[in-house]
Design an enzyme around this catalytic site. Structure first.
Site, short mmCIF file in Angstrom:
data_model
loop_
_atom_site.label_atom_id
_atom_site.label_comp_id
_atom_site.label_asym_id
_atom_site.label_seq_id
_atom_site.Cartn_x
_atom_site.Cartn_y
_atom_site.Cartn_z
N ASP A 347 0.88 -1.14 0.00
CA ASP A 347 0.00 0.00 0.00
C ASP A 347 0.93 1.21 0.00
O ASP A 347 2.10 1.08 0.33
CB ASP A 347 -0.83 -0.07 1.29
CG ASP A 347 -1.83 1.04 1.39
OD1 ASP A 347 -2.57 1.23 0.41
OD2 ASP A 347 -1.89 1.69 2.44
P1 ADP Z 1 -3.38 4.32 -0.50
O1 ADP Z 1 -3.69 3.16 -1.37
O2 ADP Z 1 -2.28 5.15 -1.05
O3 ADP Z 1 -3.17 3.97 0.93
P2 ADP Z 1 -6.09 5.06 0.10
O4 ADP Z 1 -6.81 3.90 -0.49
O5 ADP Z 1 -6.00 5.18 1.56
O6 ADP Z 1 -4.66 5.26 -0.55
O7 ADP Z 1 -6.79 6.38 -0.44
C1 ADP Z 1 -6.86 6.61 -1.81
C2 ADP Z 1 -7.08 8.07 -2.09
O8 ADP Z 1 -8.33 8.46 -1.53
C3 ADP Z 1 -6.07 8.95 -1.46
O9 ADP Z 1 -4.96 9.12 -2.30
C4 ADP Z 1 -6.84 10.25 -1.29
O10 ADP Z 1 -6.85 10.95 -2.51
C5 ADP Z 1 -8.24 9.78 -1.03
N1 ADP Z 1 -8.56 9.76 0.40
C6 ADP Z 1 -8.76 8.68 1.16
N2 ADP Z 1 -9.06 9.02 2.44
C7 ADP Z 1 -9.03 10.37 2.48
C8 ADP Z 1 -9.25 11.34 3.52
N3 ADP Z 1 -9.56 11.00 4.76
N4 ADP Z 1 -9.14 12.64 3.19
C9 ADP Z 1 -8.81 12.99 1.93
N5 ADP Z 1 -8.60 12.15 0.94
C10 ADP Z 1 -8.71 10.85 1.17
MG MG Z 2 -3.71 3.21 2.79
#
Ligand code: ADP
Ligand code: MG
Length: 652
Positions: A347
């Site tokens: 991730d």
């Molecule tokens: P990763 O796979 O990098 O861990 P996530 O699945 O956690 O990413 O989140 C994907 C995208 O969703 C983030 O890059 C962001 O753009 C958006 N996102 C998720 N949670 C939040 C939040 N609490 N506030 C703002 N943006 C968010």
């Molecule tokens: Mg994540």
């Protein structure tokens, strides 16, 4: 619990909390050293008496020695016969009775005694591996200074309640998990995280029970009772893990269950058939005595003792070594599976990038103010566990905006979050979220582009059905990420990929920055699960590494789910198969190395145990091995196998 093993002593270690295994725990503690020592001394005395020509004293010494050694195997033999299982204790008992019947008192005594030595050895080594874990708990102090109603008092730690203000003196140990209220000090959290470098902590930082305070006094607010501390939970989880059986272990048990009766049948054949066949050449009685003796030797030699103890000690040692290095492995099965992993998926946020995300810009759209964008964003993120959320709240605080949490907060995994702010629905998240909610306008697109050209990740804020503005966020790759990835490749991992919900541009940057084989962007949590299935189909068993906050489905779907920085978050500690206490990616190759080392260790043990077995079975059947040599060989194999297993305790 295994029925074929050496009296049950070699099964999983004691279970302090489960009634089912309590009796075996108790019987193990009865494994004291003195009867073994005394029985051994009596054998020496018997041999001396024989040499001096005192036959009565000799016999008395041997019989007393047997009386000291035989009760435990006899009791266990009886129990297993009642369950209609032929276990090693039954073999031992037959051998003792047989040897005595043949008038070989010295061998009868030596057989049970050496058997007792092997068992004592095993319980001692399991206890040693266990002690290494339990000793972690001793790191938390038993008393603490608490300030209640302005008065400082020293109380027992189990009387601390959440919310208490606890004073930690310089050099003292932190008694409960809590948050620093006042003071600034370097804290050594190595007992929990395995990370020996002290970390500087100040107001607002979390400290964990068992950590050693540096040069300054700290005031902390207790977050939970001492019994629920991270340290206590780690110890509990490791103890549970040690009780779980690994697949190799079950395999060895199944093998022993078939093998033991087969040996008994073979021994009977050895005792009966040759005398019948050879009848006439010598007297039948003489032939029967000779061949019975050989049959007994065969029985003892063939005892699968070393084989059965070959796995549990290895696994318990490895789990203990891991826990002390800050890697919590939730059972032998995961340890074994770690050894087979060929593909690792990461991730991004909080895993490959450090938690230190910073807000580099706030771009309000026409009609909104800088302050309003931040206020709404902070209200939304106040309840968020996502690293992006925490970064936004921290930035707002730094700008003097006190976040007042919105109502009905809901995380939208892979998109962002929503809540009701000032009685109006509000959202924060990525471009995809705003497209889905049809909140995109050319003006918004222009701001997004401006943020992206600046090299930052856009986070959009909307309130009451309109977009308010865009925040620019940047995060940094973890320091030792590139080395860790290279290290993984050296540990047999052939494919390393990124699975992220972030944009393609950012995913590409991470891929090249860390030299990954592939990167998949814009994935929703369920897409990550699909991706893992495809990765497994093309590259073999996959491990997923995440922070455990918003990637629980992917962690669960992988062959091994690994959470990082688990000392800080409860979910990560509970959901992952393997939890790394620190954020240090360098700990990851260690986990794989340990998995492989354990499997190799178990294989070596099985080979030693079976190899010696085959050799001595042949020697016993042909009359070259005496009974006590046979037992000595088995005890020797047990000794080698346990010593080899304990080496895993030192795996770094
Ligand atoms: P990763 O796979 O990098 O861990 P996530 O699945 O956690 O990413 O989140 C994907 C995208 O969703 C983030 O890059 C962001 O753009 C958006 N996102 C998720 N949670 C939040 C939040 N609490 N506030 C703002 N943006 C968010
Ligand atoms: Mg994540």
């Amino acid at each position: 619990m295994s029925e074929t093993c050496c009296g049950g002593a070699c099964a999983a270690p004691p279970a302090p909390s489960s009634a089912g295994t309590q009796s075996s725990a108790a019987s193990r503690h009865r494994h004291r050293a003195w009867p073994v020592v005394a029985a051994g001394a009596l054998i020496v005395a018997g041999a001396a008496a024989g040499w001096a020509g005192w036959p009565i004293v000799r016999l008395l010494a041997y019989v007393s020695s047997i009386a000291l050694s035989v009760p435990t195997p006899a009791r266990r033999a009886l129990a297993s016969v009642r369950k209609r299982v032929l276990d090693i204790n039954v073999l031992m008992l037959i051998a003792v009775v047989g040897a005595a019947a043949l008038g070989d008192w010295m061998e009868a005594a030596a057989v049970v005694w050496l058997f007792g030595v092997a068992q004592w050895l095993e319980s001692w080594s399991l206890a040693r591996a266990n002690r290494a874990i339990a000793s972690l708990l001793a790191l938390a102090p038993s008393e603490a200074t608490v300030r209640r109603g302005g008065v400082e008092r020293t109380i027992a730690v189990d009387q601390i309640v959440p919310g208490d203000v606890v004073i930690v003196r310089p050099g003292g140990r932190v008694p409960v998990d809590g948050v620093v209220l006042a003071g600034e000090s370097d804290i050594d959290e190595s007992p929990i995280t395995g990370e020996s470098q002290p970390v500087s902590k100040g107001a607002g930082d979390r400290v964990l029970s068992g950590a050693v305070n540096g040069a300054a006094a700290l005031e902390i607010e207790a977050e939970r009772a001492a019994a629920d501390s991270t340290l206590a939970r780690i110890v509990r989880l490791v103890e549970q893990a040690q009780r779980r059986r690994a697949p190799v272990q079950s395999f060895v048990d199944r093998f022993a269950r078939r093998y033991t009766p087969a040996v008994v049948v073979l021994a009977i054949a050895v005792a009966v058939v040759p005398p019948l066949v050879l009848a006439g050449e010598t007297s039948w009685a003489t032939a029967f005595a000779t061949w019975s003796y050989r049959a007994l030797a065969l029985l003892v030699v063939a005892c699968p003792c070393a084989l059965v103890i070959s796995t549990p000690v290895s696994i318990v040692s490895a789990l203990t070594a891991a826990a002390r290095a800050g890697v919590l492995i939730k059972g032998g099965a995961h340890l074994e599976r770690l050894a087979s992993i060929t593909c690792v998926a990461f991730d991004k946020t909080g895993t490959l990038t450090d938690g230190q995300i910073s807000v580099t810009g706030v771009r309000p759209l026409a009609g909104a103010s800088h302050h309003r964008v931040l206020t709404v964003a902070a209200a939304l993120e106040a309840r968020s566990e996502h690293p992006i959320g925490r970064a936004i709240v921290a930035h707002a605080l730094g700008q003097g905006v006190q976040p007042s949490p919105g109502e009905s907060f809901r995380a939208l995994p892979g998109f962002g979050a929503e809540a009701t702010v000032s009685a109006v629905p509000a959202i924060v998240g990525n471009h995809r979220l705003f497209e889905e909610r049809r909140l995109c306008t050319p003006a918004l697109h222009a701001e997004i582009e401006a943020v992206e050209t600046g090299g930052a990740t856009p986070v959009l804020v909307g309130h009451g059905g309109t977009a308010l503005g865009v925040l620019g966020l940047t995060d940094q790759l973890r320091e030792r990420g590139r080395e860790a990835v290279a290290d993984l490749r050296e540990h047999g991992i052939r494919h390393v990929v990124l699975l992220t919900g972030d944009s393609r541009a950012r995913a590409g940057a991470v891929q090249s920055g860390l030299d990954l084989d592939d990167a998949h962007a814009e994935l929703l949590p369920e897409d990550k699960v699909d991706r893992l299935a495809r990765l497994r189909a093309t590259h073999g068993p996959v491990a997923m590494v995440g922070d455990g906050i918003n990637d629980a489905p992917a962690l669960a779907a992988a062959d091994v789910g690994i959470a990082m920085g688990a000392a800080g978050t409860d979910v990560a500690l509970e959901t992952a198969d393997v939890a790394l206490m620190t954020d240090d990616l360098a700990r990851l190759p260690y986990a794989f190395r340990l998995g492989r080392a354990t499997l190799a260790n178990i294989r070596a043990n099985v080979a030693i145990a079976l190899g010696l077995k085959v050799l001595f079975v042949a020697l016993a059947a042909t009359g070259y091995a005496t009974l006590w040599m046979a037992v000595l060989a088995d005890s020797g194999a047990s000794l080698i196998v346990t010593a080899n297993s304990l080496r895993l305790l030192r795996t770094r």
